[in-house]
Every structure is written in structure tokens, then in C-alpha cells.
Design a protein around this motif. Structure first.
Motif, PDB file in Angstrom:
ATOM      1  N   SER A 120       0.186  -1.279   0.444  1.00 15.02           N
ATOM      2  CA  SER A 120      -0.453  -0.353  -0.176  1.00 15.02           C
ATOM      3  C   SER A 120       0.789   1.496  -0.376  1.00 15.02           C
ATOM      4  O   SER A 120       0.545   2.264  -0.288  1.00 15.02           O
ATOM      5  N   GLU A 121       2.315   1.011   0.323  1.00 17.64           N
ATOM      6  CA  GLU A 121       3.171   2.281   0.441  1.00 17.64           C
ATOM      7  C   GLU A 121       3.489   2.694  -1.362  1.00 17.64           C
ATOM      8  O   GLU A 121       3.522   1.508  -2.221  1.00 17.64           O
ATOM      9  N   PRO A 122       3.407   4.659  -0.978  1.00 17.30           N
ATOM     10  CA  PRO A 122       3.449   4.417  -3.092  1.00 17.30           C
ATOM     11  C   PRO A 122       4.948   4.075  -3.409  1.00 17.30           C
ATOM     12  O   PRO A 122       6.115   3.910  -2.138  1.00 17.30           O
ATOM     13  N   SER A 123       5.946   3.907  -4.302  1.00 20.36           N
ATOM     14  CA  SER A 123       6.414   2.518  -4.794  1.00 20.36           C
ATOM     15  C   SER A 123       7.797   3.970  -5.307  1.00 20.36           C
ATOM     16  O   SER A 123       6.968   5.195  -5.932  1.00 20.36           O
ATOM     17  N   VAL A 124       8.260   4.305  -5.275  1.00 18.46           N
ATOM     18  CA  VAL A 124      10.045   4.643  -4.567  1.00 18.46           C
ATOM     19  C   VAL A 124      10.388   4.752  -6.167  1.00 18.46           C
ATOM     20  O   VAL A 124      10.671   3.703  -7.162  1.00 18.46           O
ATOM     21  N   GLN A 125      10.188   5.879  -6.534  1.00 21.84           N
ATOM     22  CA  GLN A 125      10.500   6.201  -8.242  1.00 21.84           C
ATOM     23  C   GLN A 125      12.525   6.354  -8.344  1.00 21.84           C
ATOM     24  O   GLN A 125      12.282   7.218  -7.581  1.00 21.84           O
ATOM     25  N   TYR A 126      13.679   6.004  -9.048  1.00 21.90           N
ATOM     26  CA  TYR A 126      14.335   5.683  -9.104  1.00 21.90           C
ATOM     27  C   TYR A 126      14.703   6.312 -10.202  1.00 21.90           C
ATOM     28  O   TYR A 126      13.791   6.435 -11.241  1.00 21.90           O
ATOM     29  N   PRO A 127      16.506   6.875 -10.913  1.00 24.28           N
ATOM     30  CA  PRO A 127      17.123   7.407  -9.754  1.00 24.28           C
ATOM     31  C   PRO A 127      16.116   8.519  -8.993  1.00 24.28           C
ATOM     32  O   PRO A 127      15.896   9.538  -9.457  1.00 24.28           O
ATOM     33  N   ILE A 128      17.116   8.551  -7.642  1.00 23.87           N
ATOM     34  CA  ILE A 128      16.723   9.535  -6.808  1.00 23.87           C
ATOM     35  C   ILE A 128      18.406  10.701  -6.819  1.00 23.87           C
ATOM     36  O   ILE A 128      18.880   9.699  -6.423  1.00 23.87           O
ATOM     37  N   ARG A 129      18.342  11.857  -6.941  1.00 23.87           N
ATOM     38  CA  ARG A 129      19.035  12.352  -6.845  1.00 23.87           C
ATOM     39  C   ARG A 129      18.994  13.665  -5.753  1.00 23.87           C
ATOM     40  O   ARG A 129      18.503  13.616  -4.395  1.00 23.87           O
ATOM     41  N   ARG A 130      19.990  13.224  -4.602  1.00 26.88           N
ATOM     42  CA  ARG A 130      20.363  14.431  -3.278  1.00 26.88           C
ATOM     43  C   ARG A 130      22.453  14.584  -3.760  1.00 26.88           C
ATOM     44  O   ARG A 130      22.448  14.168  -4.237  1.00 26.88           O
ATOM     45  N   TRP A 131      22.135  15.475  -2.300  1.00 28.51           N
ATOM     46  CA  TRP A 131      23.239  15.881  -2.181  1.00 28.51           C
ATOM     47  C   TRP A 131      24.061  14.429  -1.222  1.00 28.51           C
ATOM     48  O   TRP A 131      23.555  13.854  -0.561  1.00 28.51           O
ATOM     49  N   GLY A 132      24.733  14.165  -1.309  1.00 33.10           N
ATOM     50  CA  GLY A 132      25.769  13.796  -0.523  1.00 33.10           C
ATOM     51  C   GLY A 132      27.882  13.773  -0.052  1.00 33.10           C
ATOM     52  O   GLY A 132      28.199  14.650  -0.859  1.00 33.10           O
ATOM     53  N   CYS A 172      32.257  15.507  -2.346  1.00 28.78           N
ATOM     54  CA  CYS A 172      30.933  16.294  -2.420  1.00 28.78           C
ATOM     55  C   CYS A 172      30.136  16.689  -3.267  1.00 28.78           C
ATOM     56  O   CYS A 172      30.485  17.739  -4.452  1.00 28.78           O
ATOM     57  N   GLY A 173      28.793  16.908  -3.392  1.00 30.04           N
ATOM     58  CA  GLY A 173      27.799  16.905  -4.470  1.00 30.04           C
ATOM     59  C   GLY A 173      26.578  16.331  -5.115  1.00 30.04           C
ATOM     60  O   GLY A 173      26.278  15.486  -3.847  1.00 30.04           O
ATOM     61  N   ARG A 174      26.653  16.346  -5.818  1.00 31.38           N
ATOM     62  CA  ARG A 174      25.280  15.931  -6.042  1.00 31.38           C
ATOM     63  C   ARG A 174      25.685  14.168  -6.708  1.00 31.38           C
ATOM     64  O   ARG A 174      26.249  14.129  -7.180  1.00 31.38           O
ATOM     65  N   ILE A 175      24.291  13.384  -6.068  1.00 30.42           N
ATOM     66  CA  ILE A 175      24.935  11.804  -5.988  1.00 30.42           C
ATOM     67  C   ILE A 175      23.115  11.770  -6.904  1.00 30.42           C
ATOM     68  O   ILE A 175      22.239  11.545  -6.752  1.00 30.42           O
ATOM     69  N   TYR A 230      25.946   7.125  -8.291  1.00 22.75           N
ATOM     70  CA  TYR A 230      26.468   7.802  -9.429  1.00 22.75           C
ATOM     71  C   TYR A 230      26.477   9.303  -9.528  1.00 22.75           C
ATOM     72  O   TYR A 230      26.028   9.576  -8.841  1.00 22.75           O
ATOM     73  N   GLY A 231      27.679   9.388 -10.923  1.00 19.70           N
ATOM     74  CA  GLY A 231      27.524  10.977 -11.097  1.00 19.70           C
ATOM     75  C   GLY A 231      29.236  11.496 -10.031  1.00 19.70           C
ATOM     76  O   GLY A 231      30.363  10.262 -10.576  1.00 19.70           O
TER      77      GLY A 231
END
Length: 188
Positions: free
Chosen positions: A7-19, A113-116, A124-125
Motif C-alpha cells: 500500500s506504500e507508494p513506490s519509490v521512483q529511481y533514480p533518486i537525486r540527492r546531495w552527499g 561531495c556534491g550531487r549524487i 553515480y555522478g
């Protein structure tokens, strides 16, 4: 009864984030395996189990993968990544004292560090690639980091960082300013 997971919404990949990313590599791993493959394997696994993996967990890595003779880990902040790298290298100084230099495992670490871009299997990135390239510049037993990481952590980690200037890496069109710290020199 409805399955809670379904019942949880599915995660859409890829995820973009800072790391922040650390890339850890064994210096001269191929040479070490020629000298004594089994000893090298056991030493490496011991360092992973007793020092590196616990430090990576302590500083909250949200992604970890093995690269054979190395590791890549992602952290939420540059400070967490840098502190983890410092603790690993400081720990290795103590663990390696008294070992034969010809068979001693020594790590070098790159920090960026930066966008991943992330999916369940990998990260990736550009900044992930920079961390991997930086570890090749790091001195044996030391850390190499980008200027952005150095600016974010310099005061908090209290290390005298050496400015190595701008470096061009293969297949990257912009240079990266690199800073380093040598732990091996402390042991001498």
C-alpha cells in the motif's frame, strides 16, 4: 488484509540527492597478493571487520559497496565523511605499527561531495567519480579531498591540509582543486 508494503507508494529511481563520498583503496594491492595472497586477504578482511566497517557505520554511511580491494561509502555530510576518513587512517597507524613494510596494508582515501544519483544498487555522478579519482592522488596512508570538502571540514577536523593545486582528471573537462593530509608521516 492488505499488505502494508504494497500500500506504500513506490519509490521512483533514480533518486537525486546531495552527499559526501569516500573512496578507500589498498595501496599496491596487486603486489601484496603476489607476495602472499592469503595473508593479504586475511589482513584486508580484518581491517574491514575491526576498523573500517565500524567507523563507516559510526559516521552514518547511507550507502556502502565493496570494490574488491577497496570501498566506496556515501554520507549525508562532508564532515561525517572526512571524520570517518580521519578515524580510519589514524586507526591504521596504530594497527600497522610493527608490521613488515613489504606486507603491510596501507590505505589511501579520496573524499568528495556534491550531487549524487542513487538507486538501490549503486551511486553515480560526477562527484562519485571525483572521489574515486582523488583516492589515486592520496598519499599512502593519507587523504585527498576536494576544495569544497576542505572548506567545509578544515576547522572541525583540525588537520593542516596541503594544497596540491588544480588537477585535471581523465574524461573531466574542469579541474579540481585538491587538498591532502599525510598520516603516514606521523608514524615516522
Amino acid at each position: 488484509m492488505v499488505d502494508d508494503v504494497a500500500s506504500e507508494p513506490s519509490v521512483q529511481y533514480p533518486i537525486r540527492r546531495w552527499g559526501a563520498i569516500i573512496a578507500v583503496d589498498v595501496v599496491e594491492y596487486s603486489r601484496l597478493t603476489i607476495v602472499d595472497e592469503e595473508q593479504t586477504y586475511h589482513q584486508y578482511k580484518s581491517h574491514r571487520r575491526e576498523l573500517i566497517d565500524p567507523k563507516i557505520a559510526e559516521f552514518g554511511a547511507r550507502f556502502l559497496k565493496s570494490t574488491g580491494d577497496g570501498i566506496m561509502a556515501e554520507f549525508e555530510t562532508a564532515l561525517d565523511a572526512a571524520r570517518c576518513a580521519v578515524h580510519v587512517q589514524q586507526g591504521m597507524v596504530g594497527r600497522s605499527s610493527g608490521e613488515d613494510a613489504d606486507t603491510q596494508i596501507v590505505f589511501r582515501i579520496g573524499v568528495s561531495c556534491g550531487r549524487i544519483i542513487a538507486d538501490p544498487e549503486d551511486i553515480y555522478g560526477h562527484d562519485v567519480n571525483v572521489a574515486a579519482r582523488l583516492q589515486t592522488l592520496a598519499p599512502p596512508g593519507g587523504i585527498a579531498m576536494t576544495e569544497e570538502v576542505a572548506d567545509r571540514v578544515r576547522d572541525a577536523v583540525g588537520l593542516p591540509l596541503e594544497d596540491l593545486g588544480l588537477h585535471y582528471f581523465k574524461n573531466m573537462c574542469r579541474p579540481v582543486r585538491v587538498f591532502q593530509y599525510r598520516f603516514a608521516a606521523e608514524a615516522n
